[in-house]
Write an enzyme that holds these catalytic residues in place. Structure first.
Site, PDB file in Angstrom:
ATOM      1  N   LYS A  89       7.938   5.631   1.898  1.00 45.75           N
ATOM      2  CA  LYS A  89       8.565   4.395   2.378  1.00 45.75           C
ATOM      3  C   LYS A  89       9.136   3.592   1.208  1.00 45.75           C
ATOM      4  O   LYS A  89      10.199   2.971   1.330  1.00 45.75           O
ATOM      5  CB  LYS A  89       7.550   3.566   3.173  1.00 45.75           C
ATOM      6  CG  LYS A  89       7.050   4.264   4.440  1.00 45.75           C
ATOM      7  CD  LYS A  89       6.051   3.402   5.190  1.00 45.75           C
ATOM      8  CE  LYS A  89       5.450   4.139   6.379  1.00 45.75           C
ATOM      9  NZ  LYS A  89       4.549   5.248   5.962  1.00 45.75           N
ATOM     10  N   ASP A 126       2.172  -1.365   5.055  1.00 46.81           N
ATOM     11  CA  ASP A 126       1.816  -0.148   5.784  1.00 46.81           C
ATOM     12  C   ASP A 126       0.328   0.051   5.514  1.00 46.81           C
ATOM     13  O   ASP A 126      -0.061   0.695   4.553  1.00 46.81           O
ATOM     14  CB  ASP A 126       2.656   1.031   5.285  1.00 46.81           C
ATOM     15  CG  ASP A 126       2.415   2.291   6.092  1.00 46.81           C
ATOM     16  OD1 ASP A 126       2.414   2.211   7.328  1.00 46.81           O
ATOM     17  OD2 ASP A 126       2.208   3.357   5.474  1.00 46.81           O
ATOM     18  N   ASP A 180      -0.620   0.293  -5.422  1.00 49.18           N
ATOM     19  CA  ASP A 180      -1.659   1.113  -4.806  1.00 49.18           C
ATOM     20  C   ASP A 180      -2.874   1.101  -5.721  1.00 49.18           C
ATOM     21  O   ASP A 180      -2.739   0.952  -6.943  1.00 49.18           O
ATOM     22  CB  ASP A 180      -1.191   2.546  -4.567  1.00 49.18           C
ATOM     23  CG  ASP A 180      -2.004   3.216  -3.465  1.00 49.18           C
ATOM     24  OD1 ASP A 180      -1.607   3.105  -2.289  1.00 49.18           O
ATOM     25  OD2 ASP A 180      -3.049   3.827  -3.780  1.00 49.18           O
ATOM     26  N   CYS A 224      -0.686   4.028  11.290  1.00 42.89           N
ATOM     27  CA  CYS A 224      -0.549   5.315  11.971  1.00 42.89           C
ATOM     28  C   CYS A 224      -1.782   5.573  12.830  1.00 42.89           C
ATOM     29  O   CYS A 224      -2.355   6.658  12.820  1.00 42.89           O
ATOM     30  CB  CYS A 224      -0.317   6.456  10.975  1.00 42.89           C
ATOM     31  SG  CYS A 224      -1.627   6.651   9.744  1.00 42.89           S
ATOM     32  N   CYS A 280       0.882  -1.179   0.000  1.00 41.19           N
ATOM     33  CA  CYS A 280       0.000   0.000   0.000  1.00 41.19           C
ATOM     34  C   CYS A 280       0.912   1.218   0.000  1.00 41.19           C
ATOM     35  O   CYS A 280       1.118   1.853   1.034  1.00 41.19           O
ATOM     36  CB  CYS A 280      -0.928  -0.013   1.209  1.00 41.19           C
ATOM     37  SG  CYS A 280      -1.916  -1.539   1.352  1.00 41.19           S
TER      38      CYS A 280
END
Length: 463
Positions: free
Chosen positions: A254, A328, A272, A378, A248
């Site tokens: 990253k 992620d 993505d 996150c 992702c």
């Protein structure tokens, strides 16, 4: 120091988060008073910016010290353009003591800035960006004085609840002061035009929190990135010559970090679902002079091929195609800072766990035996973090938790039935644990490790 109200949440979401931070395991570990204190501190620190701006240096292109020197020169020019003399320039640029490609710049604030009678209101996202050093760009402006002209001094306010009508001349609702600036455009050029408004709207000269603007500053040598996001790349541990999957990948920070750590040798596949985000990843890779990145618009939940004769370069891929996988994961984002209001429902917050599990199924299948899987979010919930780890260990007996290097955050949070040893192997960035603590100047880097966005990292080995 608290200057803003606690983050505004829907009552159902506030109750849910409170149940997370006052779960039975955590209460048994730290006691009711400490658990309640942590929850209240979390609500407060989420509405404030972290204490440092973190930039990742392109050390695959130049040594850290050379990049640090160039940045100092650029920021000195920036200060002089704003009317400050060279003698006034005092921005610290600190190399991180344990992460070799990170530079830290302390955020100065809150500062004693006097509010003016002329007010510009901006959207919540724009207001948060200002608190982290950005100027105000025209698309973010919701309201301005009726006769605002280029050159006028204005106070800038954020509309955290999204209730200000675009084009208004004033706003009496809930608003938060973020600093003063100089209008770079007339009101008529913002709201009375057929063309989509763009460009600089207000140049911030007296922000409440002072941090340099990185817009256009050394774009090939610096990448603005939260510290935990940089830690993820190092924890993954990519090596030259490996084939690595970023499931992702947007916006590509990253992805590019992984490629840089591999010295641009090997292959980094970035997936993505949104096409224009893929274009952004390719642009970032080109700007950072990275050539081993291959980006595809594809749904990663469907990235495993069932056709053994598959011979195409792009997705889907055969099982066990990758040496390392970074997931992620899409998440509720409740660790992002600063964020003064969240209007999501509990149903929306809870919708991410099933998607994350679908992605984990694909990740484990695509990973080679002996390969490394890193899972990160996150957000601050147990359901998307420690509970996902417990589920993965039960669902995939081939997975074992691994130590993380560097480990500059805290351990995992009790509440998902994991053992103390397992929690120690996890890495949770929990800004509430150090909120309102004052650090000596010699420990600024320690403060930077703790006063971050909320973030979570788990590292698995596939046996």
């Amino acid at each position: 120091m608290s200057v803003f109200p606690r983050i505004s949440l829907k009552p159902e979401l506030s109750d849910y988060l409170k149940s997370v931070f006052l779960n039975k395991e955590l209460l048994a570990a730290v006691g009711c008073q400490e658990a309640e204190s942590r929850f209240q501190k979390l609500l407060t620190c989420l509405s404030h910016p972290p204490s440092h701006t973190c930039v990742r240096a392109s050390t695959h292109l130049a040594p850290l010290e050379e990049i640090r020197h160039k940045l100092a020169e650029e920021l000195k020019k920036q200060q002089q353009m704003c009317g400050s003399s060279a003698e006034d320039f005092s921005v610290q640029i600190l190399p991180h003591p344990s992460i070799p490609d990170v530079l830290l710049l302390p955020v100065i604030g809150p500062r004693p800035v006097k509010q003016l009678s002329s007010e510009v209101v901006v959207g919540a996202q724009c207001g948060s960006a200002v608190l982290r050093g950005a100027h105000v760009f025209v698309p973010g402006i919701l309201a301005s004085p009726k006769y605002m002209k280029c050159g006028d001094m204005v106070s800038v306010f954020s509309d955290p609840e999204g209730k200000c009508t675009r084009g208004a001349t004033s706003f009496q609702g809930n608003k938060v002061f973020v600093g003063n600036g100089v209008a770079e455009i007339d009101r008529s050029s913002i709201f009375c035009t057929d063309e989509p408004p763009r460009g600089l709207g207000v140049r911030m000269v007296e922000p409440l929190y002072q941090s340099p603007s990185f817009d256009g500053v050394l774009p090939s040598l610096l990448f603005l990135q939260n510290l935990p996001s940089v830690v993820v790349g190092h924890v993954l541990g990519p090596c030259p010559g490996e084939r690595i999957l970023d499931m992702c990948a947007a916006p590509g920070g990253k992805t590019c970090h992984i490629a840089a750590l591999m010295k641009d040798q090997g292959e980094v596949v970035a997936l993505d679902r949104i096409r224009n985000k893929i274009n952004h990843i390719r642009q970032n890779a080109q700007m950072l002079h990275l050539h081993c990145i291959k980006a595809y618009c594809f749904n990663s939940t469907q990235a495993v091929s069932s056709d053994p004769a598959q011979d195409t370069e792009g997705p889907p891929f055969l099982p066990e195609s990758f040496d390392r996988v970074l997931l992620d994961a899409p998440c509720s984002g409740l660790g992002q800072r600063p964020n003064m209001a969240n209007t999501w429902s509990l149903k929306e917050i809870c919708s991410y766990q099933p998607l994350q599990r679908k992605l984990l199924h694909a990740a484990v299948r695509l990973l080679k035996r002996g390969g490394v899987l890193v899972y990160s979010t996150c957000t601050v919930t147990l359901a998307e973090n420690e509970e996902q780890v417990a589920w993965a260990l039960k669902t995939f007996p081939c997975l074992t938790l691994q130590p993380q290097e560097p480990h500059v955050g805290a351990g995992g949070m009790p509440g998902a039935g994991l053992s103390p040893e397992q929690l120690r192997l996890l890495q949770r960035f929990s800004p509430e644990l150090s909120w309102d603590q004052r650090e000596p100047v010699t420990q600024l880097s320690c403060q930077a490790n703790r006063d971050t966005i909320g973030f979570f990292i788990a590292k698995f080995l596939k046996n």
